[in-house]
Design a protein around this motif. Sequence first.
Motif, PDB file in Angstrom:
ATOM      1  N   ASP A   1      -0.883  -5.871  -3.236  1.00 16.56           N
ATOM      2  CA  ASP A   1       0.255  -5.345  -2.493  1.00 16.56           C
ATOM      3  C   ASP A   1       0.680  -6.390  -1.458  1.00 16.56           C
ATOM      4  O   ASP A   1      -0.150  -6.885  -0.689  1.00 16.56           O
ATOM      5  CB  ASP A   1      -0.190  -4.055  -1.797  1.00 16.56           C
TER       6      ASP A   1
ATOM      7  N   ARG B   1      -3.662  -1.745  -3.323  1.00 19.44           N
ATOM      8  CA  ARG B   1      -2.587  -1.437  -2.374  1.00 19.44           C
ATOM      9  C   ARG B   1      -3.136  -0.741  -1.133  1.00 19.44           C
ATOM     10  O   ARG B   1      -4.266  -0.244  -1.127  1.00 19.44           O
ATOM     11  CB  ARG B   1      -1.513  -0.589  -3.033  1.00 19.44           C
ATOM     12  N   SER B   2      -2.306  -0.731  -0.096  1.00 21.66           N
ATOM     13  CA  SER B   2      -2.694  -0.114   1.167  1.00 21.66           C
ATOM     14  C   SER B   2      -2.894   1.384   0.989  1.00 21.66           C
ATOM     15  O   SER B   2      -2.212   2.035   0.193  1.00 21.66           O
ATOM     16  CB  SER B   2      -1.624  -0.356   2.233  1.00 21.66           C
TER      17      SER B   2
END
Length: 330
Positions: free
Chosen positions: A22, A67-68
Amino acid sequence: MDDLFTAEIKAKLISIGSVRLDPALERPEYVGRSTAGPGAGGRSVFFSADSRRVRLSIRDNSPILMRSDGDGVLIEHEGSCIARGFLEPVGAHCPNQAYINVSERCIFRCAFCPVHQIQGPVKSPEEVFSLIHEVNSRGFLQAISLTTGIEISPEHEVTRMEGIVKILRKEFDVPIGVSVYPTHDSSQRMYAAGADEVKYNVETMDRALFPAICPDQNLDYILNALKDAARIFGKNHVSSNMIIGLGEDDQTVISSVSELASLGVIPVLRPVVIHPSRPMPGTERPSADRLLRLGYHAKAEMSRYGISPLHAKTMCLPCTGCDLTPFADF
């Protein structure tokens, strides 16, 4: 989803070896760059959860997405979340260590390694010291690990490392590990200079493959050096990388692990990294099942000879990011 980051999930991630990142996670404190070995020139991140750690190369075509996820990150594969955890800040090359490649050039032409093609810079002692002080200033310094290509000759590199270690030993009260191609007296010299551990890599102990994989090296010479190193540094403080996926069979790996363990040397089973500039017919990234199977055999052989990666202080063994590590991961 079970939130636990199990050895089986780590093995799966290692077998893939890469991640799509990300853009929000593209921060300099988390993204490291390799200058040594088959991963030279690549970028990577360290993911941790449930006392396990994995290093994943950053690649746009990876089937894994990171991803976060609030204060942490999650990893997705085929649309499903398979792990939640966090990214670790990188000291130099890996978390909690100043792991420095002194010479980014090499006269050896190992089939798996692009360093002799890249022919990068050679760090001066002052540059090495500066990098270590930077890691120390950020509070990450738990060990110093030094590796190197071979700019001129193995003897030249040992002399270079000897001088650096002598100075570091006076300045830093942390374990120091050194990875070089051995010479007849490299173990004695590294020990006298103040090193705590050494690594001499066999790369492969398949004698049919070795001449093509490492045409400039001598396997028997390396094995004799490892035996001598274990006598000098003691068991658990000498290690050796064995690359998995070069075309060797499981029985060769198992017997090789037993031979190294019998010498007091900790074997590191390192999945092959196929660099874009160094395609190797017949090589294959090992599957998760194979990594687990060989890992359990390695654990049994190390138990048999009374050695464990948990006692190692420097380099790859306390990091565990690139490998499935017996006793630490399972």
